[in-house]
Motif scaffolding. Structure first.
Motif, PDB file in Angstrom:
ATOM      1  N   TYR A  46      74.411  34.002  41.953  1.00  0.00           N
ATOM      2  CA  TYR A  46      74.540  35.445  42.143  1.00  0.00           C
ATOM      3  C   TYR A  46      75.136  35.715  43.517  1.00  0.00           C
ATOM      4  O   TYR A  46      74.918  34.940  44.457  1.00  0.00           O
ATOM      5  N   TRP A  65      73.966  40.830  46.410  1.00  0.00           N
ATOM      6  CA  TRP A  65      73.558  41.545  45.207  1.00  0.00           C
ATOM      7  C   TRP A  65      72.325  42.392  45.484  1.00  0.00           C
ATOM      8  O   TRP A  65      71.361  41.940  46.107  1.00  0.00           O
ATOM      9  N   ALA A  74      78.793  37.602  39.154  1.00  0.00           N
ATOM     10  CA  ALA A  74      78.148  36.291  39.161  1.00  0.00           C
ATOM     11  C   ALA A  74      79.192  35.180  39.107  1.00  0.00           C
ATOM     12  O   ALA A  74      80.341  35.392  38.702  1.00  0.00           O
TER      13      ALA A  74
END
Length: 648
Positions: A517, A521, A531
């Motif tokens: 990720y 994020w 991603a």
């Protein structure tokens, strides 16, 4: 994104205050110091957090006790009082959490140099011929060192020399010593050079010569002496033009092409001994494509894992967990074109990541993370009425720290539980699911542990420990003294790139997916997620020594969960790249994506989704000829592979 990152994001969500009057003290905030830091592996440093904006000095002192420290990934650890320890090279972040708001510290850990080198000569060394020197370097933590520059030396170059590529060339009969070094690490190898008995050389290929992109052809140079006896060599391989490669393995050259065309493959046995062969490669053709059958769009709660089964009422159901929510959704999918939401089960959790169904289809297990009581564990469901499951029991006693994934061993009435709190595999007896009990635990002895997932296939457990890699256990195969109730370690494989998320065994290969990720994020921001990730392919022929042979990487997208079928197809939930189906038949080598091994791909996106027109495909499960998956932003999706008619 690591499990710790996800739990940290969950903490951020839970820490957001509701609407209320804001006092001066509540406006206080923490500033972690220093903002940036560099630490060697194993070094420690005391971080501090200063409270600003408090109304009075004593209020600031009291507020400081509310600071909680979290590591956002596994490259470092941090204590309750902010003492950070560097564990692995790379860039990591630590947060000082204060009243739901983080203050970040960036920690850079320099790469570790090689502490140990392993080397061996790949085969006999003959006068006038070259042989590969097989090399590997490892850090003091046991991780492989990539892109390392070795320095070579020969005690007697008149007998054997070694070039910059690590090839040993025999010059004259006799014995000498080769020295290989990298930094402070060094190893020595004894080499014996023998007279070359070969009088003739031939480059041969196994198979009928019919190749498509992605097919692997084994090439070999065979030498023959005066009596016609065969002699093996370890040649250096080359191929022109670009678009193909040759992998040297045990003296063979494993040829594989990413692009169709005619290639010229050359085997260099020695400075004066070369053989060349043309190889023709056709485009890889597939006779099936993917299409959507049905969907159950649900946007109020982000979707998690899915499990599909036939209930005791002979109807089909898909149970779906939720991502940062407290519901499990029940869908009747007897008609896969028209899924019907029949029920929702609410639990004390902030995430229901995993859903598994016992093979008897009478018992379900869901995992809990982020419970308000801080007693997470797992919940057992009675599936007597599968359209409306009820809670049979809960187990929290020894897995209070949260459970990310489980695996049910139906024949043994056991469940392997991935406990977030200790990163141990907790083994539970569920013969009486109303009264489950822990019977054993398994954990590795590395200084850092981050258990994410475990599957059990054909008597072996494959445990994904993030940056610690895959641990392979004898869990009933009996090859290394293990049983399902008392598994034993067989081997370990560590990816050079980390983020080991999940594994899936198919034939002689183990497919290992890594999930990444973005570091920035924000779980609060309900928007597109960029991603990244990949699938690495391990040859498990020698289960004690897994070898990476191939990889599958969709550009600028993130791999998640895997499944396979008995027709040599791999199904991958590839987040924003959608659901992908891959041909994994035959020998696998190289870049499977570039070789055109993809059979089909579809996006599980909808304009009605919580994030419109943005796929975040979770995984795949095959059931009665259909492919079931969930999408983080839009809920349930059902697809199928459609066989196309062959045109003469």
């Amino acid at each position: 994104m690591s499990l710790r990152s996800k739990l940290l994001a969950s903490a951020l969500i839970l820490g957001v205050a509701g609407p209320s009057a804001v006092t001066a003290q509540e406006r206080a905030y923490a500033v972690a110091s220093p903002a940036e830091l560099e630490l060697e592996v194993g070094a420690t440093f005391q971080l501090t957090a200063e409270i600003h904006g408090a109304a009075e000095e004593d209020a600031a002192s009291n507020a400081a006790s509310e600071v909680r420290w979290f590591a956002a990934d596994d490259g470092v650890t941090v204590s309750d009082v902010g003492l950070v320890t560097a564990v692995r090279p790379g860039e990591s972040r630590v947060a000082a959490m204060f009243r739901g708001q983080p203050s970040w510290v960036t920690i850079r850990v320099p790469r570790l140099e090689a502490a140990r080198i392993e080397a061996r000569v790949g085969g006999p060394v003959y006068v006038g011929a070259t042989t590969a020197l097989e090399l590997a370097a490892y850090t003091e933590l046991g991780s492989a060192v990539e892109d390392i520059e070795f320095v070579y030396a020969s005690a007697d170059p008149g007998i054997a020399a070694i070039d910059e590529a690590g090839r040993v060339l025999g010059h004259g009969p006799g014995q000498t010593r080769l020295t290989i070094s990298a930094g402070d690490a060094e190893v020595q190898v004894e080499v014996t050079v023998e007279p070359n008995p070969a009088e003739d050389y031939e480059l041969v290929a196994a198979g009928d010569g019919s190749l498509s992109t992605g097919d692997v052809a084994a090439l070999q140079v065979i030498g023959r002496d005066g009596q016609g006896r065969e002699i093996g060599f370890q040649p250096l391989w080359s191929v022109t033009p670009g678009g193909a490669e040759v992998h040297p393995v045990d003296g063979r050259g494993l040829f594989v092409a990413e692009e169709p065309g005619t290639y010229s493959v050359t085997a260099i046995v020695g400075p004066a001994i070369t053989r060349t062969m043309p190889v023709r490669v056709e485009p890889r053709r597939h006779t099936a494509h993917l299409e959507i059958v049905g969907s159950g769009i649900a946007t109020a709660h982000r979707a998690g894992d899915t499990w599909v089964f036939e209930g005791v009422d002979e109807r089909d159901y898909a149970y779906i967990g939720t991502f940062f929510h407290d519901w499990m959704k029940v869908w009747d999918v007897t008609d896969p074109t028209q899924p019907v939401l029949t029920d929702s089960i609410q639990l004390d959790a902030r995430r229901i990541n995993d859903v598994k169904i016992h093979p008897n289809n009478r018992l379900g297990i869901v995992t809990r993370e982020g419970a308000s009581s801080r007693r997470n564990g797992i919940v057992f469901l009675d599936l007597s009425t599968p359209a409306h499951p009820t809670i049979l029991s809960e187990y929290t006693d020894t897995v209070t720290g949260g459970v990310h994934n489980v695996w049910i061993l139906g024949d043994e009435d056991l469940v392997y539980v991935c406990h977030n709190g200790t990163s141990e595999i907790v083994i539970m007896d569920i013969a009486d699911p109303a009264n489950p009990r822990e019977i054993n635990r398994w954990v590795h002895d590395e200084p850092v542990r981050s258990l994410h997932d475990v599957i059990v296939q054909d008597g072996y457990a494959y445990a994904s420990f993030w940056n610690e890699g895959i641990y392979i256990l004898d869990a009933g195969a009996g090859t290394h003294g293990g049983t399902a109730r008392d598994p034993k370690l067989v081997s370990r494989w560590v990816s050079g790139q980390g983020n080991t998320h999940v594994a899936w065994r198919h034939g002689k290969y183990l497919f290992v997916a890594a999930e990444i990720y973005p570091s920035d994020w924000d779980a609060n921001a309900f928007g597109p997620i960029e991603a990244r990730g990949y699938v690495e392919v391990l040859d498990m022929t020698d289960i004690e020594n897994p070898v990476k042979v191939a990889h599958y990487t969709v550009p600028e997208a993130g791999a998640h969960n895997l499944w396979s079928d008995d027709r040599d197809r791999l199904y991958v939930g590839y987040y924003q790249a959608g659901l992908r189906v891959l041909d994994i038949s035959g020998e696998l080598r190289g870049d499977l994506y570039r070789q055109g091994r993809e059979i089909g791909a579809i996006k599980t996106s909808s304009p009605e989704a919580a994030v419109p027109n943005w796929s975040m495909t979770w995984g795949a499960q095959l059931f009665k000829g259909r492919i079931y998956t969930s999408d983080l932003h839009s809920g349930l999706w059902i697809a199928r592979l459609v066989q196309e008619e062959l045109v003469p």
